[in-house]
Design a protein around this motif. Structure first.
Motif, PDB file in Angstrom:
ATOM      1  N   GLU A 153       0.917  -1.270   0.053  1.00 41.08           N
ATOM      2  CA  GLU A 153      -0.069   0.000   0.016  1.00 41.08           C
ATOM      3  C   GLU A 153       0.836   1.243  -0.087  1.00 41.08           C
ATOM      4  O   GLU A 153       0.291   2.063  -0.540  1.00 41.08           O
ATOM      5  CB  GLU A 153      -0.816   0.145   1.218  1.00 41.08           C
ATOM      6  N   LYS A 203      -6.874  -6.258  -3.804  1.00 36.64           N
ATOM      7  CA  LYS A 203      -7.343  -5.079  -3.031  1.00 36.64           C
ATOM      8  C   LYS A 203      -7.124  -3.722  -3.653  1.00 36.64           C
ATOM      9  O   LYS A 203      -7.914  -2.866  -3.767  1.00 36.64           O
ATOM     10  CB  LYS A 203      -6.825  -4.981  -1.567  1.00 36.64           C
ATOM     11  N   ASN A 204      -5.904  -3.729  -4.199  1.00 35.94           N
ATOM     12  CA  ASN A 204      -5.621  -2.539  -5.046  1.00 35.94           C
ATOM     13  C   ASN A 204      -5.569  -2.460  -6.601  1.00 35.94           C
ATOM     14  O   ASN A 204      -5.182  -1.655  -7.257  1.00 35.94           O
ATOM     15  CB  ASN A 204      -4.004  -2.239  -4.723  1.00 35.94           C
ATOM     16  N   ASN A 205      -6.295  -3.572  -7.257  1.00 35.35           N
ATOM     17  CA  ASN A 205      -6.689  -3.735  -8.305  1.00 35.35           C
ATOM     18  C   ASN A 205      -5.346  -3.723  -9.291  1.00 35.35           C
ATOM     19  O   ASN A 205      -5.051  -3.119 -10.370  1.00 35.35           O
ATOM     20  CB  ASN A 205      -7.706  -2.749  -8.932  1.00 35.35           C
ATOM     21  N   LEU A 206      -4.229  -4.565  -8.775  1.00 30.77           N
ATOM     22  CA  LEU A 206      -3.011  -4.518  -9.547  1.00 30.77           C
ATOM     23  C   LEU A 206      -2.935  -5.868 -10.124  1.00 30.77           C
ATOM     24  O   LEU A 206      -3.376  -6.757  -9.760  1.00 30.77           O
ATOM     25  CB  LEU A 206      -1.953  -4.335  -8.556  1.00 30.77           C
ATOM     26  N   SER A 236       2.953   0.720  -9.470  1.00 30.91           N
ATOM     27  CA  SER A 236       1.884  -0.589  -9.699  1.00 30.91           C
ATOM     28  C   SER A 236       2.555  -1.936 -10.163  1.00 30.91           C
ATOM     29  O   SER A 236       1.916  -2.979 -10.079  1.00 30.91           O
ATOM     30  CB  SER A 236       0.951  -0.095 -10.757  1.00 30.91           C
ATOM     31  N   ALA A 277      -2.927  -8.317  -1.230  1.00 35.21           N
ATOM     32  CA  ALA A 277      -2.652  -6.799  -1.364  1.00 35.21           C
ATOM     33  C   ALA A 277      -2.856  -6.444  -2.934  1.00 35.21           C
ATOM     34  O   ALA A 277      -3.383  -5.238  -3.151  1.00 35.21           O
ATOM     35  CB  ALA A 277      -1.359  -6.270  -0.669  1.00 35.21           C
ATOM     36  N   PHE A 278      -2.609  -7.107  -3.969  1.00 31.76           N
ATOM     37  CA  PHE A 278      -2.788  -6.602  -5.400  1.00 31.76           C
ATOM     38  C   PHE A 278      -4.229  -6.807  -5.771  1.00 31.76           C
ATOM     39  O   PHE A 278      -4.599  -5.836  -6.298  1.00 31.76           O
ATOM     40  CB  PHE A 278      -2.202  -7.729  -6.149  1.00 31.76           C
ATOM     41  N   VAL A 313       2.043   1.632  -3.708  1.00 33.65           N
ATOM     42  CA  VAL A 313       1.063   2.176  -4.360  1.00 33.65           C
ATOM     43  C   VAL A 313       0.999   3.543  -4.152  1.00 33.65           C
ATOM     44  O   VAL A 313       0.492   4.561  -5.328  1.00 33.65           O
ATOM     45  CB  VAL A 313      -0.404   1.290  -4.290  1.00 33.65           C
ATOM     46  N   SER A 314       0.966   4.252  -2.991  1.00 35.51           N
ATOM     47  CA  SER A 314       0.810   5.369  -2.594  1.00 35.51           C
ATOM     48  C   SER A 314       1.701   6.372  -3.004  1.00 35.51           C
ATOM     49  O   SER A 314       1.288   7.405  -3.397  1.00 35.51           O
ATOM     50  CB  SER A 314       0.623   5.849  -1.113  1.00 35.51           C
TER      51      SER A 314
END
Length: 342
Positions: free
Chosen positions: A180, A215-218, A188, A212-213, A183-184
């Motif tokens: 996260e 959740k973050n649409n990666l 990506s 985590a990927f 990503v912030s």
């Protein structure tokens, strides 16, 4: 009679009582007459007699000694956990016996047997068999045999079919924090290197990365997930493999700080500027993370709290408080200089 050579038997002979009577007086047992008690105490004072640790442990059925088995004392993760636990153990009146299995299961078995025979109050164990993703039946049977006489506390691991106290740092949350954070700051394209596939700590981190990927649409690129081990050399080799790929990640998570150091070294030798050309993180927040160049962004394993809770759990075990428990210790993201916004 020299004071330094006086034993329970000498006190008993001079006081004209049995050695058992002297032992009862030393442990505060009320089942002794006042006359005998005064006579024995006078001799204890006369000779400045102090019972040795073994005698005290036999009378109280505890040794005030803990066994601590770990796989590699040169690894700063394990050594730091041990040192923080030992500090708390000393404050609680315990001494610690360190046993390094040197990543050898046979050595681990020897240490388990020896510590049980020495009647330590609790065996604390990290690494080795307790980190296997699939528990081997013979190791579970061996642990259960030891548990019949000696309590066991597993740190950062578990074993199928073995019921005992466990305590672990939240490595899953630590990995999610790293993703996260990356990503912030615009990343990506993220990879993960190091660790063995059959070891629970690696399994947890790789699965947490995938979660985590999601959740973050990666998009997960399996080519950027490279297993190895936990050494600087593994980081070097993994980075070399990564740099040969047509497409490369902009950010890389290493399974621990050692692997991160190796990755940075290999990147530098290939002409890359870290973090300008690639952001790299570690995991564990060991002492090398602050002396690395650049200083590593990493995840702190909350060593002091872990050490404290290991000994608090030991105290729960020895005082027979509660049944088998599992405690989880928070981890924390530490941002330094090895990552850059894009």
């Amino acid at each position: 009679m020299e004071k330094s050579n006086v034993t329970v038997y000498d006190i008993a002979k001079e006081a004209n009582v049995s050695p058992a009577t002297v032992s009862r007086i030393l442990t505060g047992n009320a089942a002794v007459s006042d006359e005998k008690r005064l006579r024995v105490k006078a001799l204890i004072d006369k000779y400045d007699f102090k019972p040795n640790a073994l005698a005290r442990s036999l009378s109280k059925k505890e040794s005030k000694t803990l066994g601590f088995i770990l796989p590699d004392i040169t690894n700063p993760f394990f050594s730091t956990v041990f040192l923080e636990a030992e500090k708390c153990a000393l404050e609680a009146g315990y001494t610690m016996m360190l046993c390094d299995s040197m990543n050898n299961n046979d050595n681990e078995s020897i240490h388990l047997k020896t510590l049980s025979e020495k009647q330590v109050d609790v065996i604390i164990i990290m690494g080795g068999r307790v980190n296997d993703v699939r528990t081997r039946t013979e190791y579970a049977e061996e642990m259960n045999k030891i548990l019949k006489s000696t309590p066991i506390l597993i740190v950062n691991g578990k074993m199928t079919g073995v019921k005992c106290h466990k305590i672990a740092t939240d490595e899953e949350h630590g990995m999610i924090q790293l993703v996260e954070y990356l990503v912030s700051i615009g990343h990506s394209k993220i990879g993960l290197i190091g660790g063995r596939e059959n070891v629970t700590s690696s399994y947890i981190k790789y699965r947490a990365l995938e979660e985590a990927f999601r959740k973050n649409n990666l998009q997960l690129n399996k080519e950027w997930m490279i297993y190895g081990d936990y050494s600087i050399e593994s980081g070097i080799e993994s980075m070399k493999k990564l740099l040969k790929k047509r497409e490369k990640p902009t950010a890389l998570i290493a399974i621990n700080d050692f692997v991160a150091i190796g990755a940075i070294r290999a990147a530098n030798e290939a002409g890359l500027d870290i973090p300008k050309d690639m952001s790299i993180t570690g995991f564990d927040d060991s002492y090398i993370s602050e002396i690395a160049h650049p200083k590593l962004t990493t995840v702190n394993q909350n060593y002091k709290e872990l050490g404290k809770e290991i000994i608090n759990t030991v105290l729960d075990i020895t005082s027979k408080k509660g049944g088998d428990t599992t405690k989880v210790i928070d981890t924390k993201l530490v941002v330094r200089d090895s990552c850059l916004s894009i």
